[in-house]
Design a protein around this motif. Structure first.
Motif, PDB file in Angstrom:
ATOM      1  N   GLU A 190       0.843  -1.186   0.000  1.00  0.00           N
ATOM      2  CA  GLU A 190       0.000   0.000   0.000  1.00  0.00           C
ATOM      3  C   GLU A 190       0.886   1.246   0.000  1.00  0.00           C
ATOM      4  O   GLU A 190       1.819   1.361   0.793  1.00  0.00           O
ATOM      5  N   GLY A 191       0.591   2.177  -0.890  1.00  0.00           N
ATOM      6  CA  GLY A 191       1.386   3.389  -1.024  1.00  0.00           C
ATOM      7  C   GLY A 191       2.362   3.348  -2.181  1.00  0.00           C
ATOM      8  O   GLY A 191       2.867   4.393  -2.606  1.00  0.00           O
ATOM      9  N   ILE A 200      -1.395   3.913 -14.349  1.00  0.00           N
ATOM     10  CA  ILE A 200      -0.358   4.275 -13.386  1.00  0.00           C
ATOM     11  C   ILE A 200      -1.019   4.951 -12.197  1.00  0.00           C
ATOM     12  O   ILE A 200      -1.857   5.850 -12.358  1.00  0.00           O
ATOM     13  N   GLY A 201      -0.650   4.510 -11.005  1.00  0.00           N
ATOM     14  CA  GLY A 201      -1.224   5.127  -9.816  1.00  0.00           C
ATOM     15  C   GLY A 201      -0.643   4.537  -8.546  1.00  0.00           C
ATOM     16  O   GLY A 201       0.236   3.667  -8.586  1.00  0.00           O
ATOM     17  N   ASP A 202      -1.121   5.050  -7.423  1.00  0.00           N
ATOM     18  CA  ASP A 202      -0.654   4.611  -6.109  1.00  0.00           C
ATOM     19  C   ASP A 202      -1.648   3.618  -5.508  1.00  0.00           C
ATOM     20  O   ASP A 202      -2.869   3.841  -5.565  1.00  0.00           O
ATOM     21  N   VAL A 203      -1.115   2.544  -4.929  1.00  0.00           N
ATOM     22  CA  VAL A 203      -1.959   1.505  -4.331  1.00  0.00           C
ATOM     23  C   VAL A 203      -2.595   2.053  -3.060  1.00  0.00           C
ATOM     24  O   VAL A 203      -1.900   2.469  -2.128  1.00  0.00           O
ATOM     25  N   VAL A 204      -3.924   2.056  -3.031  1.00  0.00           N
ATOM     26  CA  VAL A 204      -4.659   2.549  -1.872  1.00  0.00           C
ATOM     27  C   VAL A 204      -4.951   1.417  -0.894  1.00  0.00           C
ATOM     28  O   VAL A 204      -4.748   1.550   0.311  1.00  0.00           O
ATOM     29  N   SER A 205      -5.422   0.286  -1.419  1.00  0.00           N
ATOM     30  CA  SER A 205      -5.741  -0.853  -0.554  1.00  0.00           C
ATOM     31  C   SER A 205      -5.651  -2.138  -1.366  1.00  0.00           C
ATOM     32  O   SER A 205      -5.882  -2.138  -2.577  1.00  0.00           O
ATOM     33  N   VAL A 206      -5.305  -3.220  -0.670  1.00  0.00           N
ATOM     34  CA  VAL A 206      -5.219  -4.544  -1.281  1.00  0.00           C
ATOM     35  C   VAL A 206      -6.220  -5.447  -0.568  1.00  0.00           C
ATOM     36  O   VAL A 206      -6.069  -5.751   0.612  1.00  0.00           O
ATOM     37  N   GLY A 207      -7.275  -5.849  -1.287  1.00  0.00           N
ATOM     38  CA  GLY A 207      -8.310  -6.678  -0.696  1.00  0.00           C
ATOM     39  C   GLY A 207      -8.209  -8.117  -1.159  1.00  0.00           C
ATOM     40  O   GLY A 207      -7.371  -8.454  -2.012  1.00  0.00           O
ATOM     41  N   PRO A 208      -9.038  -8.999  -0.614  1.00  0.00           N
ATOM     42  CA  PRO A 208      -8.994 -10.411  -1.016  1.00  0.00           C
ATOM     43  C   PRO A 208      -9.439 -10.643  -2.455  1.00  0.00           C
ATOM     44  O   PRO A 208      -9.028 -11.617  -3.075  1.00  0.00           O
ATOM     45  N   ARG A 209     -10.280  -9.740  -3.008  1.00  0.00           N
ATOM     46  CA  ARG A 209     -10.765  -9.931  -4.369  1.00  0.00           C
ATOM     47  C   ARG A 209     -10.197  -8.934  -5.360  1.00  0.00           C
ATOM     48  O   ARG A 209      -9.975  -9.266  -6.526  1.00  0.00           O
ATOM     49  N   SER A 210      -9.924  -7.708  -4.922  1.00  0.00           N
ATOM     50  CA  SER A 210      -9.465  -6.665  -5.834  1.00  0.00           C
ATOM     51  C   SER A 210      -8.517  -5.719  -5.125  1.00  0.00           C
ATOM     52  O   SER A 210      -8.410  -5.719  -3.893  1.00  0.00           O
ATOM     53  N   THR A 211      -7.839  -4.909  -5.926  1.00  0.00           N
ATOM     54  CA  THR A 211      -6.910  -3.908  -5.419  1.00  0.00           C
ATOM     55  C   THR A 211      -7.340  -2.542  -5.955  1.00  0.00           C
ATOM     56  O   THR A 211      -7.662  -2.410  -7.139  1.00  0.00           O
ATOM     57  N   ARG A 212      -7.331  -1.539  -5.094  1.00  0.00           N
ATOM     58  CA  ARG A 212      -7.729  -0.195  -5.490  1.00  0.00           C
ATOM     59  C   ARG A 212      -6.499   0.677  -5.702  1.00  0.00           C
ATOM     60  O   ARG A 212      -5.608   0.707  -4.856  1.00  0.00           O
ATOM     61  N   ILE A 213      -6.512   1.378  -6.848  1.00  0.00           N
ATOM     62  CA  ILE A 213      -5.384   2.219  -7.241  1.00  0.00           C
ATOM     63  C   ILE A 213      -5.894   3.631  -7.486  1.00  0.00           C
ATOM     64  O   ILE A 213      -6.892   3.825  -8.193  1.00  0.00           O
ATOM     65  N   ASP A 217      -4.618  11.135 -11.996  1.00  0.00           N
ATOM     66  CA  ASP A 217      -5.729  12.078 -12.149  1.00  0.00           C
ATOM     67  C   ASP A 217      -6.674  12.043 -10.953  1.00  0.00           C
ATOM     68  O   ASP A 217      -7.799  12.565 -11.029  1.00  0.00           O
ATOM     69  N   SER A 218      -6.229  11.410  -9.850  1.00  0.00           N
ATOM     70  CA  SER A 218      -7.026  11.307  -8.614  1.00  0.00           C
ATOM     71  C   SER A 218      -8.324  10.536  -8.827  1.00  0.00           C
ATOM     72  O   SER A 218      -9.344  10.828  -8.194  1.00  0.00           O
ATOM     73  N   GLN A 219      -8.305   9.559  -9.718  1.00  0.00           N
ATOM     74  CA  GLN A 219      -9.445   8.673  -9.910  1.00  0.00           C
ATOM     75  C   GLN A 219      -9.139   7.321  -9.271  1.00  0.00           C
ATOM     76  O   GLN A 219      -7.998   6.849  -9.325  1.00  0.00           O
ATOM     77  N   LEU A 220     -10.159   6.719  -8.668  1.00  0.00           N
ATOM     78  CA  LEU A 220      -9.976   5.434  -8.001  1.00  0.00           C
ATOM     79  C   LEU A 220     -10.336   4.314  -8.965  1.00  0.00           C
ATOM     80  O   LEU A 220     -11.458   4.236  -9.458  1.00  0.00           O
ATOM     81  N   VAL A 221      -9.358   3.462  -9.256  1.00  0.00           N
ATOM     82  CA  VAL A 221      -9.542   2.343 -10.179  1.00  0.00           C
ATOM     83  C   VAL A 221      -9.492   1.044  -9.384  1.00  0.00           C
ATOM     84  O   VAL A 221      -8.565   0.824  -8.603  1.00  0.00           O
ATOM     85  N   THR A 222     -10.504   0.195  -9.557  1.00  0.00           N
ATOM     86  CA  THR A 222     -10.534  -1.113  -8.907  1.00  0.00           C
ATOM     87  C   THR A 222     -10.083  -2.168  -9.906  1.00  0.00           C
ATOM     88  O   THR A 222     -10.705  -2.356 -10.944  1.00  0.00           O
ATOM     89  N   VAL A 223      -8.978  -2.845  -9.571  1.00  0.00           N
ATOM     90  CA  VAL A 223      -8.390  -3.832 -10.473  1.00  0.00           C
ATOM     91  C   VAL A 223      -8.551  -5.221  -9.853  1.00  0.00           C
ATOM     92  O   VAL A 223      -8.107  -5.453  -8.724  1.00  0.00           O
ATOM     93  N   PRO A 224      -9.203  -6.173 -10.536  1.00  0.00           N
ATOM     94  CA  PRO A 224      -9.288  -7.546 -10.014  1.00  0.00           C
ATOM     95  C   PRO A 224      -7.884  -8.125  -9.792  1.00  0.00           C
ATOM     96  O   PRO A 224      -6.978  -7.910 -10.597  1.00  0.00           O
ATOM     97  N   ASN A 225      -7.707  -8.836  -8.698  1.00  0.00           N
ATOM     98  CA  ASN A 225      -6.391  -9.370  -8.359  1.00  0.00           C
ATOM     99  C   ASN A 225      -5.861 -10.326  -9.427  1.00  0.00           C
ATOM    100  O   ASN A 225      -4.642 -10.466  -9.591  1.00  0.00           O
TER     101      ASN A 225
END
Length: 347
Positions: A190-191, A200-213, A217-225
């Motif tokens: 995270e970070g 391209i972005g900074d990792v906000v959180s790593v969950g069991p199903r997906s990771t948020r970046i 541009d300050s947009q939150l992208v949810t990427v499946p693990n």
């Protein structure tokens, strides 16, 4: 209220009072043990705290039900020993889960820091991610065993349904397994700033199903693990936060090559003084090629601001332009010369 129900009410009041006292007493003991050398005592107290309160409230309900007159037959069935065993299993699972969580939080990193290898850190992180699933599944099968439910026929008759559900949910299960792999391998934290499939972005959180970046541009992208484990991923923060930055620039063909190199080196030294550029590794300047309209040079620098490459490039480009303009060095732009040949016109 019927006279027979008064003892039940007294039992409920007494149980609630005892549960409240136990809850606040446990909180006070945990606060007293905070930061002390009695870490294992704090782990045990924390593990027993909430489950113990739940156990007291549950026992209170069981005892109160025995004093209630005209209790329905269903309530008597609930109070049978089989259901009590199920309750014991649930409470035991909660105690074990709280104990494991507190133990890993308190001692996990301390144990991992005893070795130079990062395998211990990855193992602790992995255990923190999966212990809840393991304890929950184990408790579920123990409850089935106590209730004398044989899952073999269910597996046999539900085989086809299981296959259909498995195929429909394979992506979901794949993401959960990928989450466990990320927890074990830790390709990023995270970070960290990463790039995956052009994002391209900074990792906000790593969950069991997906990771948020969080993108640039300050947009939150949810990427499946599953995407993170099956595609090439770039981590700009590992193995360290240093990053090489290349600044390409072209000058006119009548430029003094040595003068251009010295100016670029001077700009790099200003970057070091400003904190944008690292002194080690040292900046380098290369004359790369003869372009179509310019002599092509490249300034190579290292920066410790991997998350501020735009600011670094802006500073260097501004300094290069100012220095070239002061030295009278031309920065050409692509151009094309047209030569027209005249010919006699015949009528």
């Amino acid at each position: 209220m019927p006279f027979g129900n008064i003892p039940a009410a007294l039992v409920i009041v007494a149980g609630c009072v005892l549960a409240v006292i136990l809850y606040f007493a446990g909180s006070k003991i945990r606060t007293h043990l905070e930061g002390s050398e009695k870490g294992i005592s704090r782990v045990i107290i924390s593990a027993l705290g909430i489950p113990a309160v739940i156990a007291i409230l549950t026992i209170t309900i069981f005892l109160a039900l025995r004093y209630i007159a005209d209790l329905p037959e269903l309530a008597h069935q609930v109070m049978e020993s089989t259901y009590a065993q199920v309750l014991y299993i649930i409470l035991g699972s909660l105690i074990i889960a709280f104990f494991v969580r507190n133990f890993l939080d308190l001692y996990g990193k301390k144990i991992a820091n005893l070795t130079d290898s990062d395998f211990d850190d990855k193992l602790v992180h992995f255990l923190q991610s999966v212990y809840g699933y393991v304890i929950g599944i184990g408790a579920f099968f123990m409850i089935l065993s106590v209730l004398k439910i044989d899952i073999t026929p269910l597996l046999a008759t539900g085989g086809l349904v299981g296959i259909v559900v498995g195929l429909a949910a394979q992506d979901t299960f794949g993401n959960f397994f990928s989450g466990a792999m990320i927890a074990a391998d830790q390709p990023f934290r995270e970070g960290d700033r990463i790039e995956i499939q052009g994002v391209i972005g900074d990792v906000v959180s790593v969950g069991p199903r997906s990771t948020r970046i969080k993108t640039l541009d300050s947009q939150l992208v949810t990427v499946p693990n599953k995407i993170l484990t099956e595609n090439m991923l770039t981590n700009f923060a590992l193995p360290d936060i240093t990053l090489k930055v290349r600044i390409s620039v072209g000058t006119g063909y009548d430029s003094d090559i040595n003068l251009v190199k010295n100016i670029l080196k001077t700009v790099a030294q200003k970057g070091i003084a400003s904190g944008f550029v690292l002194s080690t590794p040292a900046p380098e300047v290369y004359f790369l090629e003869f372009g179509e309209s310019a002599l092509m040079f490249q300034l190579l620098i290292w920066t410790g601001m991997y998350d501020k490459t735009f600011e670094v490039r802006d500073y260097l480009n501004t300094e290069i332009y100012t220095a070239f303009k002061a030295a009278g060095i031309e920065i050409p732009y692509p151009q094309m010369d047209l030569h027209l040949k005249s010919s006699p016109v015949h009528i």
